[in-house]
Design a protein around this motif. Structure first.
Motif, mmCIF file in Angstrom:
data_model
loop_
_atom_site.group_PDB
_atom_site.id
_atom_site.type_symbol
_atom_site.label_atom_id
_atom_site.label_comp_id
_atom_site.label_asym_id
_atom_site.label_seq_id
_atom_site.Cartn_x
_atom_site.Cartn_y
_atom_site.Cartn_z
ATOM 1 N N GLN A 164 0.836 -1.193 0.000
ATOM 2 C CA GLN A 164 0.000 0.000 0.000
ATOM 3 C C GLN A 164 0.874 1.247 0.000
ATOM 4 O O GLN A 164 1.687 1.435 0.908
ATOM 5 C CB GLN A 164 -0.938 0.031 1.207
ATOM 6 C CG GLN A 164 -1.940 1.177 1.169
ATOM 7 C CD GLN A 164 -2.852 1.198 2.385
ATOM 8 O OE1 GLN A 164 -2.459 0.776 3.465
ATOM 9 N NE2 GLN A 164 -4.080 1.674 2.219
ATOM 10 N N ALA A 206 -5.368 2.480 -2.218
ATOM 11 C CA ALA A 206 -5.898 1.189 -1.812
ATOM 12 C C ALA A 206 -4.772 0.154 -1.769
ATOM 13 O O ALA A 206 -3.787 0.263 -2.513
ATOM 14 C CB ALA A 206 -6.980 0.738 -2.782
ATOM 15 N N TRP A 231 -16.523 -2.980 4.233
ATOM 16 C CA TRP A 231 -16.050 -1.620 4.485
ATOM 17 C C TRP A 231 -14.975 -1.680 5.567
ATOM 18 O O TRP A 231 -15.161 -2.344 6.599
ATOM 19 C CB TRP A 231 -17.189 -0.715 4.932
ATOM 20 C CG TRP A 231 -18.095 -0.282 3.823
ATOM 21 C CD1 TRP A 231 -19.242 -0.888 3.410
ATOM 22 C CD2 TRP A 231 -17.925 0.871 2.985
ATOM 23 N NE1 TRP A 231 -19.805 -0.197 2.367
ATOM 24 C CE2 TRP A 231 -19.015 0.894 2.087
ATOM 25 C CE3 TRP A 231 -16.971 1.899 2.911
ATOM 26 C CZ2 TRP A 231 -19.179 1.895 1.123
ATOM 27 C CZ3 TRP A 231 -17.136 2.886 1.960
ATOM 28 C CH2 TRP A 231 -18.227 2.875 1.082
ATOM 29 N N TYR A 232 -13.875 -0.976 5.307
ATOM 30 C CA TYR A 232 -12.774 -0.899 6.249
ATOM 31 C C TYR A 232 -12.506 0.570 6.582
ATOM 32 O O TYR A 232 -12.739 1.457 5.753
ATOM 33 C CB TYR A 232 -11.481 -1.474 5.644
ATOM 34 C CG TYR A 232 -11.479 -2.960 5.404
ATOM 35 C CD1 TYR A 232 -11.965 -3.492 4.207
ATOM 36 C CD2 TYR A 232 -10.958 -3.835 6.351
ATOM 37 C CE1 TYR A 232 -11.945 -4.855 3.975
ATOM 38 C CE2 TYR A 232 -10.925 -5.201 6.126
ATOM 39 C CZ TYR A 232 -11.416 -5.703 4.943
ATOM 40 O OH TYR A 232 -11.395 -7.050 4.713
ATOM 41 N N ARG A 233 -11.948 0.779 7.776
ATOM 42 C CA ARG A 233 -11.441 2.099 8.155
ATOM 43 C C ARG A 233 -9.975 1.934 8.528
ATOM 44 O O ARG A 233 -9.614 1.013 9.268
ATOM 45 C CB ARG A 233 -12.230 2.674 9.330
ATOM 46 C CG ARG A 233 -11.719 4.015 9.823
ATOM 47 C CD ARG A 233 -12.681 4.631 10.817
ATOM 48 N NE ARG A 233 -12.038 5.668 11.576
ATOM 49 C CZ ARG A 233 -11.482 5.484 12.766
ATOM 50 N NH1 ARG A 233 -11.534 4.311 13.340
ATOM 51 N NH2 ARG A 233 -10.901 6.490 13.386
ATOM 52 N N GLN A 234 -9.154 2.833 8.018
ATOM 53 C CA GLN A 234 -7.722 2.741 8.249
ATOM 54 C C GLN A 234 -7.209 4.065 8.800
ATOM 55 O O GLN A 234 -7.419 5.119 8.194
ATOM 56 C CB GLN A 234 -6.984 2.390 6.944
ATOM 57 C CG GLN A 234 -5.511 2.136 7.114
ATOM 58 C CD GLN A 234 -4.845 1.703 5.819
ATOM 59 O OE1 GLN A 234 -5.371 1.922 4.730
ATOM 60 N NE2 GLN A 234 -3.681 1.077 5.915
ATOM 61 N N PRO A 248 -5.922 -1.676 7.792
ATOM 62 C CA PRO A 248 -7.373 -1.491 7.719
ATOM 63 C C PRO A 248 -8.080 -2.350 8.766
ATOM 64 O O PRO A 248 -7.705 -3.500 8.995
ATOM 65 C CB PRO A 248 -7.718 -1.954 6.303
ATOM 66 C CG PRO A 248 -6.433 -1.900 5.537
ATOM 67 C CD PRO A 248 -5.368 -2.213 6.530
ATOM 68 N N TYR A 287 -11.352 5.503 4.487
ATOM 69 C CA TYR A 287 -12.420 4.518 4.388
ATOM 70 C C TYR A 287 -12.294 3.784 3.051
ATOM 71 O O TYR A 287 -12.221 4.407 1.994
ATOM 72 C CB TYR A 287 -13.788 5.176 4.529
ATOM 73 C CG TYR A 287 -14.049 5.622 5.950
ATOM 74 C CD1 TYR A 287 -13.532 6.831 6.416
ATOM 75 C CD2 TYR A 287 -14.766 4.828 6.834
ATOM 76 C CE1 TYR A 287 -13.733 7.237 7.726
ATOM 77 C CE2 TYR A 287 -14.976 5.226 8.146
ATOM 78 C CZ TYR A 287 -14.454 6.430 8.579
ATOM 79 O OH TYR A 287 -14.642 6.828 9.878
ATOM 80 N N LEU A 288 -12.265 2.482 3.132
ATOM 81 C CA LEU A 288 -12.093 1.646 1.941
ATOM 82 C C LEU A 288 -13.275 0.700 1.787
ATOM 83 O O LEU A 288 -13.672 0.048 2.756
ATOM 84 C CB LEU A 288 -10.820 0.797 2.065
ATOM 85 C CG LEU A 288 -9.494 1.535 2.055
ATOM 86 C CD1 LEU A 288 -8.398 0.665 2.675
ATOM 87 C CD2 LEU A 288 -9.099 1.924 0.643
ATOM 88 N N PHE A 342 -10.683 -3.483 -4.374
ATOM 89 C CA PHE A 342 -10.765 -2.307 -3.514
ATOM 90 C C PHE A 342 -11.183 -1.075 -4.298
ATOM 91 O O PHE A 342 -10.773 -0.877 -5.448
ATOM 92 C CB PHE A 342 -9.411 -2.022 -2.862
ATOM 93 C CG PHE A 342 -9.119 -2.871 -1.663
ATOM 94 C CD1 PHE A 342 -8.477 -4.083 -1.802
ATOM 95 C CD2 PHE A 342 -9.488 -2.449 -0.394
ATOM 96 C CE1 PHE A 342 -8.213 -4.876 -0.699
ATOM 97 C CE2 PHE A 342 -9.222 -3.230 0.719
ATOM 98 C CZ PHE A 342 -8.588 -4.448 0.563
ATOM 99 N N GLY A 401 -10.584 4.518 -2.092
ATOM 100 C CA GLY A 401 -10.511 5.045 -0.737
ATOM 101 C C GLY A 401 -11.050 6.462 -0.633
ATOM 102 O O GLY A 401 -11.005 7.235 -1.603
#
Lengths: 115, 112
Positions: free
Chosen positions: A37, A42, B34-37, B43, B87-88, B102, B105
């Motif tokens: 990454q 992404a 849904w992911y938050r990083q 993530p 947010y992904l 993906f 983002g």
């Protein structure tokens, strides 16, 4: 708590000097993934193991290799790091590959710097 | 090649405002996550939606999967500075094993 662990969290290596990143999991998941990454982008899948079966992505450079000696551990080897390989490397696991509900769980990542 | 178009790419709002993030595709997904990083971290999975039309709530976050399973949205009510992050969305195609597709983002910044 069951989790995905990555060591080290930060790694500095020199241009061309081989480096190994490690990932371990206590989830007993069958599948382990390695992602690259770059800043605010992404994650990009490099390869994954389904048990002992290695699956490389078509556009992953030969410079990147992986080993999975047992269910719990997986390693990412970068044979000759270039400046363009500086990135966050993420390990993820999932219980299986098929089935909509098999989510991927990510480790905290290793930030690789190449000098 | 299946793509997920995520929008907006950047969002800067004041605390207390509402926002919606969208993920759209021309392809069908068997599920969408849904992911938050947060910066410097991996993530973290927020939710998985599987059924067309499904709505899931996680405190102030509401996730929806489109009826045709080609799109999804994340709505945050009364955003707080702790919601700041990347947010992904990630979709699982039906025929590519465990691979995730993906979105690009959404960088969310919530200012106090």
């Amino acid at each position: 708590d069951a989790m995905v662990i990555q060591n080290p969290r930060y790694q500095v290596t020199q241009f061309g000097k081989p480096v190994t990143l490690s990932c371990s999991q206590t989830l007993n998941h069958n599948v382990m993934y390695w992602y690259q990454q770059k800043s605010s982008q992404a994650p990009k899948l490099l390869f994954h193991y389904y048990d002992k079966d290695f699956n490389n992505e078509a556009d992953t450079p030969d410079n990147f290799q992986s080993r999975r000696p047992n269910t719990s551990f997986c390693f990412l080897d970068i044979r000759s790091p270039g400046l363009g390989d500086a990135a966050m490397y993420l390990c993820a696991t999932s219980r299986d590959r098929s089935g909509a509900r098999y989510e991927q769980y990510f480790g905290p990542g290793t930030r690789l710097t190449v000098t | 090649t299946q793509l997920l178009e995520q929008s907006p790419q950047f969002l800067s709002i004041q605390e207390g405002e509402n926002l919606t993030v969208y993920c759209n595709s021309s392809s069908v997904f068997s599920s969408l996550q849904w992911y938050r990083q947060e910066p410097g971290e991996g993530p973290v999975l927020l939710v998985t939606v599987v059924t067309g039309g499904e709505v899931k709530k996680l405190k102030r976050l509401t996730f929806q999967f489109g009826d045709a399973r080609k799109d999804s949205s994340l709505h945050i009510t009364a955003a707080q500075p702790g919601d700041t992050g990347l947010y992904l969305c990630a979709g699982r195609p039906g025929n590519q094993g465990g691979k995730l597709i993906f979105g690009q983002g959404t960088e969310l910044s919530v200012k106090p």
